[in-house]
Design a protein around this motif. Sequence first.
Motif, mmCIF file in Angstrom:
data_model
loop_
_atom_site.group_PDB
_atom_site.id
_atom_site.type_symbol
_atom_site.label_atom_id
_atom_site.label_comp_id
_atom_site.label_asym_id
_atom_site.label_seq_id
_atom_site.Cartn_x
_atom_site.Cartn_y
_atom_site.Cartn_z
ATOM 1 N N PRO A 136 -7.679 7.068 2.962
ATOM 2 C CA PRO A 136 -6.438 7.706 2.075
ATOM 3 C C PRO A 136 -5.674 8.595 2.492
ATOM 4 N N LEU A 143 0.950 -1.397 0.196
ATOM 5 C CA LEU A 143 -0.111 0.071 0.183
ATOM 6 C C LEU A 143 0.624 1.619 -0.223
ATOM 7 N N ARG A 169 -12.925 -0.512 -5.879
ATOM 8 C CA ARG A 169 -13.412 -0.082 -4.266
ATOM 9 C C ARG A 169 -14.295 -1.495 -3.897
ATOM 10 N N ILE A 181 -11.849 3.001 3.461
ATOM 11 C CA ILE A 181 -11.013 2.047 2.930
ATOM 12 C C ILE A 181 -9.994 3.723 2.532
ATOM 13 N N ARG A 196 -12.557 -4.811 -3.073
ATOM 14 C CA ARG A 196 -12.558 -5.151 -2.181
ATOM 15 C C ARG A 196 -13.250 -5.382 -0.371
ATOM 16 N N ASN A 228 -4.055 3.862 -0.940
ATOM 17 C CA ASN A 228 -6.208 3.882 -0.883
ATOM 18 C C ASN A 228 -6.094 5.133 -2.033
#
Length: 266
Positions: free
Chosen positions: A103, A47, A121, A101, A124, A113
Motif C-alpha cells: 500500500p 492504481l 489479493r 501488494i 492477483r 492497493n
Amino acid sequence: MQDPADSESLLASDEPPAVDWRAGSIDPFFFVCEHASNRVPRALGDLGLPSEAFERHIAWDPGAAQLTLGLAERFGGAAVLQRYSRLVIDCNREPELPDAITPLSEDTPIPGNQGLGEDERRGRIAAIWAPFHAAVDRLLNARVAARKPTALVTIHSFTPVYRGVSRPWHVGIISTGDRRFAEPMLAALSREAGLVVGDDQPYSARDNVDYTIRRHGRERGLPHVMIEVRNDLLRTARDVSQWVERLGDALTESAGAVGLPGPIRV
C-alpha cells in the motif's frame, strides 16, 4: 480499482499473459527477471497513480529486462520475465507478505492497493504471481529431470538514491545462505578497477528480497545468485551492452569455479 477474484476477469483476453519465457538451448544459465515490466492490467486502471509514477523504480526495475534478454542471448540460455508491474503484486515476495501488494512504496501511497480484501489479493496471486512461478518451476524441473547443469541467475536494478541516501555501489551480489556462486561472482567483479561491488548490498535476504533464488535455487540445490545493477547505469542500449559483457564474463568465470561446464558464447 477492484481486483476480480479470478485470473480470467483480471486479465482480458487481449492482454498479454503474465509470463514471457524462452526455454533456451545451451547450458548452464537460467535467467529470471521478476520486475521486468511496469504494465498494469486494464481492470486495475492506474492504481490511483499519475502516469509518471510508473517510470519510477516503485513500479519496475528499469533496464533489467533488457539486461536479462541480453545475457540470455549472449549465452543461449533460458529466461523467464514477468510482464506486469511489481505494484500489482511483487513476484519476488511470498504472496502473504504485506509488501507483496504494497500500500506504500518508498514514500508513495498506492491507492489501488489499500484496503484490499482476501478475494482481491487471491485474484492477483492467481493471475500474475502463480503463473510466473509455475513457469519457473516447470522449466527448472524439466532441466533437473534431464540432469542438465543449471545455475539460476536473477536480474534486478536499483535506484542511485533511496529515501535521500545516495548508494555508492555500481552492482550488488545478493545471496542466500548458499554462497558458492555469489563468492566467485564477487571476486570476479571486484577485480575491475573503479567498480564498486556490494556484497548483499543494497539489499539482502534480511529485506525479504531472496524469495526467487531461495525457492527455485537453494531449495533445489542449484547454484544461484541475484544481481542488482544501479539503474542509472542501464539507461542506453550501449550501457546495457557493456553490462552484458561485464556480467557475462563474471558468470562464465563463476560457472567454472563451481564446476559447471563452460558456457558457450553464441
